[in-house]
Motif scaffolding. Structure first.
Motif, mmCIF file in Angstrom:
data_model
loop_
_atom_site.group_PDB
_atom_site.id
_atom_site.type_symbol
_atom_site.label_atom_id
_atom_site.label_comp_id
_atom_site.label_asym_id
_atom_site.label_seq_id
_atom_site.Cartn_x
_atom_site.Cartn_y
_atom_site.Cartn_z
ATOM 1 N N VAL A 341 28.427 31.303 -22.004
ATOM 2 C CA VAL A 341 28.902 32.649 -21.652
ATOM 3 C C VAL A 341 30.424 32.695 -21.654
ATOM 4 C CG1 VAL A 341 28.920 34.406 -19.859
ATOM 5 C CG2 VAL A 341 26.817 33.131 -20.327
ATOM 6 N N LEU A 342 31.019 31.642 -21.055
ATOM 7 C CA LEU A 342 32.476 31.610 -20.993
ATOM 8 C C LEU A 342 33.090 31.374 -22.369
ATOM 9 C CD1 LEU A 342 32.863 29.530 -17.716
ATOM 10 C CD2 LEU A 342 33.123 32.007 -17.995
ATOM 11 N N ALA A 343 32.416 30.539 -23.211
ATOM 12 C CA ALA A 343 32.955 30.271 -24.547
ATOM 13 C C ALA A 343 32.957 31.522 -25.402
ATOM 14 C CB ALA A 343 32.137 29.171 -25.211
ATOM 15 N N CYS A 344 31.977 32.362 -25.224
ATOM 16 C CA CYS A 344 31.904 33.585 -26.025
ATOM 17 C C CYS A 344 32.952 34.605 -25.589
ATOM 18 C CB CYS A 344 30.515 34.199 -25.922
ATOM 19 S SG CYS A 344 29.236 33.172 -26.716
ATOM 20 N N SER A 345 33.347 34.543 -24.332
ATOM 21 C CA SER A 345 34.291 35.538 -23.837
ATOM 22 C C SER A 345 35.724 35.006 -23.779
ATOM 23 C CB SER A 345 33.863 36.023 -22.443
ATOM 24 O OG SER A 345 33.799 34.930 -21.554
ATOM 25 N N LEU A 346 35.902 33.747 -23.427
ATOM 26 C CA LEU A 346 37.239 33.166 -23.262
ATOM 27 C C LEU A 346 37.304 31.809 -23.955
ATOM 28 C CD1 LEU A 346 37.532 34.009 -19.467
ATOM 29 C CD2 LEU A 346 38.731 35.203 -21.310
ATOM 30 N N PRO A 347 37.179 31.745 -25.285
ATOM 31 C CA PRO A 347 37.111 30.446 -25.969
ATOM 32 C C PRO A 347 38.393 29.633 -25.839
ATOM 33 C CG PRO A 347 37.296 32.236 -27.553
ATOM 34 C CD PRO A 347 37.078 32.875 -26.231
ATOM 35 N N ASP A 348 39.544 30.272 -25.930
ATOM 36 C CA ASP A 348 40.787 29.506 -25.873
ATOM 37 C C ASP A 348 40.980 28.852 -24.528
ATOM 38 O OD1 ASP A 348 41.465 30.182 -28.483
ATOM 39 O OD2 ASP A 348 42.369 32.082 -27.860
ATOM 40 N N ARG A 349 40.742 29.616 -23.483
ATOM 41 C CA ARG A 349 40.875 29.057 -22.141
ATOM 42 C C ARG A 349 39.895 27.914 -21.925
ATOM 43 N NH1 ARG A 349 42.536 32.513 -17.983
ATOM 44 N NH2 ARG A 349 42.053 30.735 -16.611
ATOM 45 N N LEU A 350 38.673 28.071 -22.468
ATOM 46 C CA LEU A 350 37.661 27.030 -22.295
ATOM 47 C C LEU A 350 38.075 25.730 -22.994
ATOM 48 C CD1 LEU A 350 34.831 26.121 -21.369
ATOM 49 C CD2 LEU A 350 33.949 27.001 -23.517
ATOM 50 N N LEU A 351 38.520 25.812 -24.257
ATOM 51 C CA LEU A 351 38.922 24.610 -24.978
ATOM 52 C C LEU A 351 40.160 23.983 -24.361
ATOM 53 C CD1 LEU A 351 38.321 25.633 -28.704
ATOM 54 C CD2 LEU A 351 36.911 24.191 -27.248
ATOM 55 N N ALA A 352 41.071 24.820 -23.881
ATOM 56 C CA ALA A 352 42.260 24.280 -23.214
ATOM 57 C C ALA A 352 41.878 23.476 -21.972
ATOM 58 C CB ALA A 352 43.211 25.417 -22.851
ATOM 59 N N PHE A 353 40.777 23.863 -21.374
ATOM 60 C CA PHE A 353 40.288 23.093 -20.209
ATOM 61 C C PHE A 353 39.528 21.829 -20.641
ATOM 62 C CE2 PHE A 353 36.782 22.117 -17.342
ATOM 63 C CZ PHE A 353 37.454 21.935 -16.134
ATOM 64 N N LEU A 354 38.682 21.968 -21.668
ATOM 65 C CA LEU A 354 37.770 20.858 -22.024
ATOM 66 C C LEU A 354 38.460 19.737 -22.791
ATOM 67 C CD1 LEU A 354 34.557 22.796 -23.157
ATOM 68 C CD2 LEU A 354 34.837 21.409 -21.089
ATOM 69 N N VAL A 376 28.892 23.995 -26.973
ATOM 70 C CA VAL A 376 29.727 25.139 -27.366
ATOM 71 C C VAL A 376 29.774 25.267 -28.883
ATOM 72 C CG1 VAL A 376 32.113 25.942 -27.392
ATOM 73 C CG2 VAL A 376 31.082 25.164 -25.252
ATOM 74 N N ILE A 377 29.844 24.111 -29.583
ATOM 75 C CA ILE A 377 29.860 24.156 -31.041
ATOM 76 C C ILE A 377 28.591 24.821 -31.564
ATOM 77 C CG2 ILE A 377 29.701 22.701 -33.099
ATOM 78 C CD1 ILE A 377 31.610 20.747 -31.732
ATOM 79 N N ASN A 378 27.468 24.518 -30.929
ATOM 80 C CA ASN A 378 26.193 25.088 -31.379
ATOM 81 C C ASN A 378 26.005 26.530 -30.952
ATOM 82 O OD1 ASN A 378 25.135 22.841 -32.780
ATOM 83 N ND2 ASN A 378 24.552 21.868 -30.849
ATOM 84 N N SER A 379 26.392 26.855 -29.716
ATOM 85 C CA SER A 379 26.044 28.166 -29.155
ATOM 86 C C SER A 379 27.122 29.218 -29.353
ATOM 87 C CB SER A 379 25.731 28.029 -27.653
ATOM 88 O OG SER A 379 26.866 27.531 -26.958
ATOM 89 N N ALA A 380 28.346 28.792 -29.647
ATOM 90 C CA ALA A 380 29.436 29.766 -29.858
ATOM 91 C C ALA A 380 30.116 29.466 -31.176
ATOM 92 C CB ALA A 380 30.419 29.694 -28.688
ATOM 93 N N ALA A 381 29.317 29.367 -32.220
ATOM 94 C CA ALA A 381 29.849 28.955 -33.523
ATOM 95 C C ALA A 381 30.897 29.934 -34.041
ATOM 96 C CB ALA A 381 28.699 28.830 -34.524
ATOM 97 N N ALA A 382 30.663 31.199 -33.878
ATOM 98 C CA ALA A 382 31.610 32.199 -34.399
ATOM 99 C C ALA A 382 32.954 32.097 -33.691
ATOM 100 C CB ALA A 382 31.019 33.597 -34.248
ATOM 101 N N GLN A 383 32.925 31.944 -32.381
ATOM 102 C CA GLN A 383 34.162 31.858 -31.606
ATOM 103 C C GLN A 383 34.921 30.564 -31.887
ATOM 104 O OE1 GLN A 383 31.239 32.754 -30.422
ATOM 105 N NE2 GLN A 383 31.547 34.898 -29.817
ATOM 106 N N MET A 384 34.206 29.501 -32.318
ATOM 107 C CA MET A 384 34.853 28.210 -32.555
ATOM 108 C C MET A 384 35.280 28.019 -34.008
ATOM 109 S SD MET A 384 34.867 26.694 -29.641
ATOM 110 C CE MET A 384 34.765 28.097 -28.537
#
Length: 1343
Positions: A341-354, A376-384
């Motif tokens: 859910v967070l990756a789809c809405s805030l991908p940059d913030r999520l990757l900056a954390f992970l 995240v790679i599997n479930s938010a492919a478009a955002q990644m």
């Protein structure tokens, strides 16, 4: 079945529901359900009526009936009519609310009935439940539970009633003070919200598509306010979890502005509970629902709460999954859902954390982060999509981690990347290489214990996960095809990727086949454009060599051969048709075997044949030379796998043999000699095989290169006396020599037969002996290196075998044969006689086997020395070890024994005559009679083998006698009772073969089967039995078979040989000999008349030598059997025994008296012998009137002694009575004739010397007279028997006048009469006087 019958049956079953046995109760319920499946309405009505009529029935039994009704309704509710449904609804409602107390089992059963009916009659059920909701009063908990269950079971039916339900429940929420009631309210609100959400999500199927979320928003928010602000603060953990579980679906029904308003308080409130609860599944699930609701309304509050959210969720994902509870795994799934859910809405913030957390060295943190990244790679492919390079670069440090859990997580991340195009980016090759590296991991490098949820530890290993990942990526991800092909080929040849060969080959096969389908241009590899790829020669060499160990690495042989077959257009264009037909045959051969059953040498030969055919088809010298170069380059790759390196050497030899360039051949051979690792036994063997195979086509060049190497500076420096300890140790030099000697042996074995004989002595053996015999300052130094000895033996063996297999062997004169045989025997004698440590003696005996077949033949002394030396070297070994103690040692022993068998068979083959057979058996005879059981067993086994060979090779052109049959049968037959069961079996086999040999010499064909001889095989089972009675009975049967088939001329030799066995130290064999002797005498004694004196003489002598107690009774029986058939001959032979009689001869005489008829014959013959000759002889001096000089004659004297022994046997009584008159008269005459008679001079000398202590008690001159004692004692025995048998018969006999006159007339004076009576004893004399013997005797009786 009628309605009344159904009712009666159901009533009967219901009456039994109160049984105290739970099993009976369950069976009753099952019967009711089965009945309800057939007639649901009648069954349900009966149950309803029963519960209504039995109002006082205890609640456990009421619950049982209600559960039965629910099971019927779950499948048959649609068959109910409205009246029945209404009746059941009223019953269930009444049962559910009958008591205000919580009786969960009963109330839940009633609730289940309402839910089951509500699937079909929701309006009626809801009407009944709404009647239970009274304004201002808390509803029954069971009613709440039923409403909640109905919301899930029939959302479309319940949701229209929700406004009414909520309007009744919300006003009384504040009145709920008990935690159980509050939990029931929370559960109901959760289910109401879930039902409403399902209704709103499927409006197209809903009965009222006009329903909107606003219809519930206000009521739900009112409930939310109570739950979150009041009940969530409770200290009861169960209530808090129930509240949180309800808040998740309720958040979706809140008004958007209200949700945005509550999020700053709601999210921290949920996160704070993570620290208070150990089971966090419900928290994570609710949190995920709240986040989804927030994202759906475009909440901006998430950005402010994101850091706290990520920290809390990350800590949850890093918790190790070691619990067996399914909630732990479910919690991780819900946490990952939150990250999605967070990756789809805030991908940059999520990757900056992970991604920064991937650089940490903490295992849990890194593994958890990798799990989130993969998800995240599997479930938010478009955002990644645009973040791929960033994510790839962040994997640098995890790729270096050696922890197994981290590796497994990295492989899973790479798998996700492959599916979403990450590996097509720059740097993706590193990920592929990492996967291949993990596929190459050996299983032993994964020591960590698997999780409790893992059924197969190997399935969860890093290697197993990597293998599956590589194959799936290669076969299911189409976009990876151009990435992996031909890139994966470069991993085939490096040694570090050897463990990954099987998955690599399988993936490459699939990729290649896909490329072939796409077209030839797409399949052919452009090596110029891919400089890092291995050459076709390198690929061919690698795949062919690893196929030699086909079952290693999960069956890499099959995978390698399949890849080789698929790659044929890229290897050589001419190979397609041949490989397409040959490779399937090789694969089929592997399918027929397993790792345990595969014959390794045969498999390698098939691969070498495949290589030879390939080289012949290519027929391009440049291509072949390039392949040989690549094969030589790969030699260092197999230093850790000796078997494969050995095969690689064979491939090099095969390739060089196909090369036409002599310079290339000699160059490679020189390099091999200079670079070989001579310390390794397998490498020495492989090098020698290479030279041998190469010599098939290049014999001259191979021999020349070996000699050039010996003359080279490299070799001369290593073996020089001055440098022996500088560059290499003495041991290393011995290893080099060992390899060279082996090379010559393999060259001789492989070289063309028409060329090898000319080179054997001049080149091959000369160099072999030169390398073995080291001279220091002109003095021969004996080598101590067993490896060098073994190599010499192997090479000489191969040379000898090559000579034997040559078509010109018959005309070849091997001048060094005797020298080599002597050298082999020296090696054999040098081996320890009691232990088997090296294969030297085995190899040496194999060598001798071939050498004895070559001309010139060995002389008799040399043959005897070979046989004796080899027998002593093997037969004296201690018993072979058991398998568990040393399987290799036992295998070496068996191979050594087989070598000895082959040698003896070869020696026998040189002299296939009865004499030659007897010579072999004579050498084995001491071992056959050995006191040690294992030596006897081996000797009998060898004897059986030789006899079978002799029988199989028997060719009789003319009828000739098998003159030593009796000797051989007599040697083996007593062994049928040996203490060792195996020895008994072999002994029977020996006798069996001997009987058929006799039949062969008699002219019978080889396939003839004799019924009598075949009985021997059926008797073998009796020899296994430990019971002595059965054992010796079987021996008697064997004796009968021998007696029936033995020629008459062999009978005496058989008997004489068996007489020798009487003194066998093995008592069982001695007993068996006695049994068989007596059997033979009984069956065939009638033809032995001429041999009786010899038999009696041998039997007497053996009795004096034998120590066993069983021998004398058996000998007596033998004498008895012989006498029954040849009485006169036996008596005559026994009378020839020397006097005085020894104890054994006396016992033999007594044996003749055990049967009255035989005793009578013996007595008659003895009387005849006594009367045949004069009792004494007078000297000339006596005739001249001097002092009387009379000497007793020997035959009457011997007969008298024998008569004494016969008369001393009680069993002779009947015969004595029959011949009493004759016996008495003869003995009386004998007494009268002994007065004044001297013993023969030889007996006088024995008496003076006291020759035998056994005879000391028997004085030759009793009663102080010269009368022969046996006569007097015989008289005494005669009279004693007479008195005991019949005094009257005795007296009547003596009254005969004729007899009286004969007695008186024959007396030559009174002295005989005077001296006999005192010797008879007073008892006998009294008896005589009482019956009227006569007055004249009275005056002459001594006082």
């Amino acid at each position: 079945m009628t309605e009344s019958s159904i009712k009666k049956l159901a009533s009967t079953l219901l009456d039994a529901i109160t049984d105290k046995d739970p099993v009976v109760q369950e069976q009753v319920c099952s019967a009711l359900c089965s009945l309800g499946e057939v007639r649901p309405v009648e069954t349900l009505r009966t149950c309803e009526e029963y519960l209504r009529q039995h109002d006082k029935l205890a609640h456990p039994y009421r619950a049982a009936v209600l559960r039965a009704m629910e099971r019927v309704l779950s499948s048959r509710a649609s068959e109910l009519d409205k009246d029945t449904a209404s009746t059941i609804i009223l019953l269930a409602s009444s049962e559910m609310t009958k008591t205000k107390d919580l009786v969960w089992d009963w109330q839940q059963a009633a609730s289940g009935v309402l839910v089951a009916v509500g699937r079909q009659f929701i309006s009626k059920v809801m009407e009944e439940l709404l009647r239970k909701l009274h304004p201002g009063t808390l509803p029954h908990c069971a009613v709440l539970h039923t409403l909640a269950s109905l919301s899930v079971a029939n959302a479309f039916g319940v949701v229209p009633f929700l406004p009414s339900v909520l309007s009744s429940l919300l006003p009384v929420l504040g009145m709920a003070k008990q935690d159980t009631v509050r939990v029931a309210f929370c559960s109901a609100l959760q289910r109401f919200s879930e039902g409403a959400l399902e209704y709103l999500a499927n409006l197209d199927r809903a009965p009222d598509p006009t329903v909107r979320k606003d219809a519930f928003a206000t009521d739900i928010f009112s409930a939310y306010d109570v739950l979150f602000h009041q009940w969530l603060q409770s200290r009861e953990a169960k209530l808090r979890l129930a509240v949180v579980e309800a808040l998740g679906p309720m958040s979706h029904l809140l008004p958007s502005e209200r949700l945005e308003e509550q999020l700053p308080k709601l999210l921290p409130g949920i996160l704070a509970l993570y620290k208070k609860h150990s089971e966090t599944f419900y928290l994570s699930k609710s949190l995920g629902q709240i986040l989804e609701a927030a994202v759906s309304v475009g909440s901006r509050t998430l950005e402010t709460q994101l850091d706290a959210l990520l920290a809390a969720l990350h800590s949850q994902i890093c918790v190790p999954v070691e619990s067996s509870s399914p909630l732990v795994m479910s919690n991780q799934k819900e946490v990952l859902r939150c990250f999605t859910v967070l990756a789809c809405s805030l991908p940059d913030r999520l990757l900056a954390f992970l991604l920064p957390r991937l650089d940490t060295s903490n295992e849990r943190t890194r593994v958890g982060t990798l799990q989130v990244v993969r998800h995240v790679i599997n479930s938010a492919a478009a955002q990644m999509e645009d973040k791929k390079p960033f994510i790839l670069s962040s994997m640098r440090l995890p790729l270096l981690d050696t922890n197994s859990k981290v590796k497994r997580a990295v492989v899973q991340v790479i798998s996700a990347m492959a599916h979403h195009g990450y590996l097509e980016q720059p740097g993706g090759e590193v990920m592929i290489e990492y996967i291949v590296q993990q596929c190459a991991l050996p299983p032993e490098q994964e020591p960590e214990k698997p999780g409790p949820s893992s059924k197969d530890p190997k399935a969860d290993s890093v290697r197993a996960v990597s293998v599956r990942t590589l194959y799936l990526v290669s076969t299911t991800v189409d976009r990876m095809s151009h990435v992996l092909w031909p890139y994966l080929l470069q991993f085939l040849t490096p040694v570090r990727f050897t463990g990954a060969l099987t998955p690599l080959c399988r993936s490459l096969v699939h990729l290649a086949q896909k490329r072939q389908e796409a077209g030839a241009d797409a399949f052919l590899i452009q090596y110029d454009a891919h400089a890092s790829l291995p050459s076709p020669y390198a690929v061919t060499a690698r795949l062919l060599v690893v196929s030699s160990s086909p079952y290693l690495g999960d069956g890499r042989g099959v995978a390698a051969l399949r890849l080789l077959s698929v790659l044929h257009p890229n290897i050589h264009p001419l190979l397609g048709q041949h490989w397409e037909t040959t490779v399937p045959l090789l694969l089929g051969y592997l399918d027929e075997h397993t790792e345990e059953t595969l014959p390794q040498e045969e498999w390698e030969e098939k691969l070498l044949m495949f290589l030879r055919d390939t080289l012949a088809i290519v027929s391009d010298n440049a291509w072949i030379c390039q392949l040989s170069l690549e094969l030589c380059r790969q030699l260092p790759c197999y230093d850790e796998t000796p078997q494969e390196k050995n095969f690689l050497y064979k491939c090099i030899g095969t390739t060089l043999g196909a090369a036409s360039s002599k310079e290339v051949v000699r160059k490679h051979l020189q390099e091999l000699l200079e670079t070989a690792r001579y310390q390794e036994e397998a490498e020495r063997e492989g090098l020698a095989c290479c030279f041998g195979i190469c010599a098939i086509s290049h014999l001259e060049d191979t021999l020349a290169q070996l000699e050039d190497f010996v003359r080279s500076e490299v070799f001369r420096k290593s073996i020089g006396i001055l440098n022996i300890f500088k560059d290499r140790s003495e041991n290393e030099v011995e290893k080099v020599k060992s390899a060279l000697i082996l090379c010559y042996g393999h060259v001789a074995a492989r070289a063309p037969q028409e060329l090898v004989l000319a080179k054997v002595e001049s080149d091959i053996l000369r160099n072999i002996c030169q390398h073995f015999n080291t001279k220091v300052l002109g003095v021969k130094v004996e080598t101590k290196d067993p490896a060098l000895k073994l190599c010499l033996v192997q090479s000489v063996c191969m040379v000898s075998r090559a000579i034997c297999s040559s078509t010109q062997a018959g005309s070849f004169h091997f001048t060094r044969k005797a020298e080599l045989v002597a050298q082999m025997m020296e090696f054999i004698r040098a081996e320890p006689p009691d232990s088997l440590r090296t294969p030297i003696r085995k190899k040496a005996m194999l060598t001798c086997t071939y050498l004895v077949s070559v001309e010139p033949a060995l002389d008799e002394q040399a043959r005897a020395d070979v046989i004796r030396g080899c027998l002593h070297s093997v037969m004296a070994l201690l018993p072979e070890p058991e398998e568990e103690d040393g399987g290799c040692q036992k295998s070496l022993y068996l191979e050594t024994l087989h070598a000895l068998e082959g040698l003896l068979t070869s020696l026998l083959q040189r002299n296939m005559t009865p004499q030659g057979l007897q010579i072999m058996i004579e050498h084995l005879s001491p071992w056959i009679k050995s006191p040690r059981g294992h030596e006897r067993a081996r000797a009998l086994g060898l004897s059986a083998l030789l006899l079978r060979h002799f029988l199989e090779q028997l060719r009789v052109s003319a009828l000739v006698p098998f003159h030593n049959l009796g000797l051989l049968v007599g040697l083996f037959s007593p062994r049928c009772a040996d203490l060792w069961p195996a020895t008994r079996q072999e002994a029977v086999d020996c006798v069996y073969s001997l009987l058929y040999l006799q039949l062969g010499y008699e002219g019978f064909s080889r396939d003839y089967r004799d019924d009598v001889a075949e009985r021997l095989l059926s008797l073998k089972d009796g020899l296994v039995h430990p019971d002595p009675t059965i054992l010796f009975h079987t021996c008697h049967s064997i004796g009968q078979i021998i007696a029936k088939r033995l020629p008459p001329d062999q009978l005496i030799s058989l008997l004489l040989t068996m007489f020798e066995a009487l003194g066998d130290p093995e008592k069982n064999c001695s007993r068996a000999a006695t049994v068989m002797i007596n059997c033979l005498l009984q069956e065939r004694g009638g033809v032995l008349q001429e041999k009786v004196p010899e038999i009696v003489s041998v039997l007497r002598s053996k009795l004096q030598e034998a120590q066993g107690e069983h021998v004398l009774p058996a000998a007596q029986h033998s004498m008895y059997l012989l006498a029954t058939q040849h009485c006169a001959a036996v008596v005559s032979s026994l009378l020839g025994s020397p006097l005085p009689l020894d104890s054994h001869t006396s016992m033999l005489w007594r044996a003749l008296a055990v049967e009255p008829r035989l005793a009578a014959q013996v007595l008659g013959l003895l009387l005849e012998k006594m009367s045949r000759d004069v009792p004494f002889k007078e000297s000339r001096a006596f005739l001249l009137g001097r002092t009387p000089d009379r000497v007793a004659t020997l035959l009457p004297l011997s007969a008298t002694c024998a008569l004494f022994e016969v008369l001393s046997t009680p069993a002779a009584g009947p015969a004595v009575l029959e011949l009493y008159p004759q016996l008495f008269v003869a003995l009386l005459l004998r007494v009268s004739c002994t007065v004044g008679v001297q013993l023969p001079r030889n007996l006088q000398a024995q008496e003076r010397r006291g020759a035998s202590p056994a005879l000391a008690a028997r004085n030759l001159e009793p009663c102080r007279c010269r009368a022969e004692p046996s006569v007097v004692t015989s008289m005494a025995s005669l009279l004693t028997l007479a008195v005991k048998a019949s005094l009257l018969a005795f007296a009547g006999s003596l009254r005969s006048a004729a007899q009286h006159r004969q007695v008186m007339g024959a007396s030559r004076g009174s002295s005989g009469r005077i001296r006999v009576v005192p010797s008879l004893g007073s008892g006998v004399v009294g008896s005589l006087w009482g019956i009227g013997w006569g007055q004249p005797w009275q005056d002459q009786l001594c006082p």
